[in-house]
Design a protein around this motif. Structure first.
Motif, short mmCIF file in Angstrom:
data_model
loop_
_atom_site.label_atom_id
_atom_site.label_comp_id
_atom_site.label_asym_id
_atom_site.label_seq_id
_atom_site.Cartn_x
_atom_site.Cartn_y
_atom_site.Cartn_z
N PRO A 67 50.67 73.58 55.04
CA PRO A 67 49.39 72.95 54.67
C PRO A 67 48.23 73.95 54.62
O PRO A 67 47.38 73.87 53.74
N VAL A 68 48.21 74.90 55.57
CA VAL A 68 47.15 75.90 55.56
C VAL A 68 47.25 76.76 54.31
O VAL A 68 46.25 77.06 53.65
N LEU A 69 48.46 77.16 53.95
CA LEU A 69 48.69 77.95 52.74
C LEU A 69 48.22 77.20 51.50
O LEU A 69 47.48 77.75 50.66
N LEU A 70 48.64 75.94 51.36
CA LEU A 70 48.29 75.18 50.16
C LEU A 70 46.80 74.88 50.10
O LEU A 70 46.20 74.88 49.01
N LEU A 71 46.18 74.63 51.26
CA LEU A 71 44.74 74.37 51.27
C LEU A 71 43.97 75.59 50.78
O LEU A 71 43.05 75.49 49.97
N GLY A 72 44.39 76.77 51.26
CA GLY A 72 43.74 77.99 50.80
C GLY A 72 43.94 78.22 49.32
O GLY A 72 43.01 78.65 48.62
N VAL A 73 45.14 77.93 48.81
CA VAL A 73 45.43 78.12 47.39
C VAL A 73 44.59 77.17 46.54
O VAL A 73 43.99 77.56 45.53
N VAL A 74 44.54 75.89 46.94
CA VAL A 74 43.82 74.89 46.15
C VAL A 74 42.33 75.21 46.09
O VAL A 74 41.69 75.11 45.03
N TYR A 75 41.75 75.61 47.21
CA TYR A 75 40.32 75.92 47.22
C TYR A 75 40.01 77.28 46.63
O TYR A 75 38.94 77.49 46.05
N GLY A 76 40.93 78.22 46.76
CA GLY A 76 40.64 79.57 46.31
C GLY A 76 41.06 79.90 44.89
O GLY A 76 40.58 80.87 44.32
#
Length: 278
Positions: free
Chosen positions: A152-161
């Motif tokens: 989830p942390v990885l995907l959250l960073g990808v989606v926002y970044g």
């Protein structure tokens, strides 16, 4: 019909699961001692007898895994435990990298509903796969929890970044005219400002979420602001310059998530290898 050949002592010891290994240790028969016994006279017979006495009479049950438990029995896997753990965590790492790449593409496509649905589906598959599909090995539960948090942390960073990373590579800096503002009211929540900019090439685009810039416009007339925009219109423009895109924060978040998964895999492999060595 010929009788199925019984595994050798070495094959039996390699195929034991962690519960059987622990039971043998408690009885004073670590794997190094059993391997040494296997090389002696009648070694196979002695090792088979010890394993059967201190674990279970059915060697197939000791190495069989089920998913879900007691519903779908699988054939016994005689592959060494360490190799099975390495193989499984390699698949998890590849899955997480593929999930991050997919979310990157969906985010750039701009379909938020589809991106959210895919993220939720990926998290469900990942959670079930990691928590329920891992071989039983020392530390596998703690490693699975780390990996479950990491994705989830990885995907959250990808989606926002993703949009900012795209603009940092392919975007252009320019001065645009912020000429309109719309306040969207939702029952029970604070109003959310949305503003639009007219780009140098004449495009009128919504500004990527930036409440500070929009709120700063207030009811003032249109005024110029610096923006970074995509000439191909694939990504919404953002206010500011490339230097102010804050890529470090979002990409750092994604890297932290990936690092958690790598740490989980490394921990599981190292602890399994240490246990298998006796």
């Amino acid at each position: 019909m010929s009788e199925k050949k019984r595994p050798s002592a070495d094959e039996l010891l390699e195929a034991l699961n962690v519960k059987a290994i622990r039971a043998l240790r408690r009885a004073g028969f670590g794997l190094p001692r059993l391997r040494e016994m296997a090389r002696g006279e009648d070694g196979d017979e002695r090792v088979h007898a010890i394993v059967a006495e201190f674990t279970t009479d059915d060697t197939q049950r000791m190495v069989r895994t089920t998913w879900p438990p007691d519903r779908l029995p699988r054939p016994a896997d005689h592959t060494p435990l360490t190799r099975r753990v390495i193989r499984r965590w390699t698949l998890v790492l590849l899955f997480d990298l593929a999930a991050g790449a997919l979310c990157w593409l969906l985010t750039l496509a701009g379909n938020r509903a589809t991106t959210l649905a895919v993220v939720l589906a990926l998290l469900m598959v990942h959670g079930v796969w990691v928590m329920r599909g891992m071989p039983e090995a020392p530390g596998h539960r703690a490693a699975a929890i780390l990996a479950w948090v990491g994705l989830p942390v990885l995907l959250l960073g990808v989606v926002y970044g993703s949009p900012r990373a795209y603009l940092d590579i392919w975007g252009r800096q320019a001065t645009a005219t912020a000429y309109s503002q719309t306040w969207t009211h939702t029952n029970g929540t604070a109003p959310s400002p949305t503003c639009y900019v007219q780009l140098p090439d004449g495009q009128v685009r919504e500004l990527l979420t930036d409440n500070r810039t929009c709120a700063g416009l207030g009811s003032a007339a249109a005024r110029p602001i610096p923006v970074v925009y995509d000439p191909a219109e694939g990504v919404l423009p953002v206010s500011g310059t490339k230097a102010s895109l804050n890529l470090g924060r979002d990409m750092g978040f994604a890297m932290a998530g990936l690092l958690l998964v790598v740490l989980a895999a490394g921990t599981a492999v190292v602890r399994t290898g240490a246990a298998a060595g006796g």
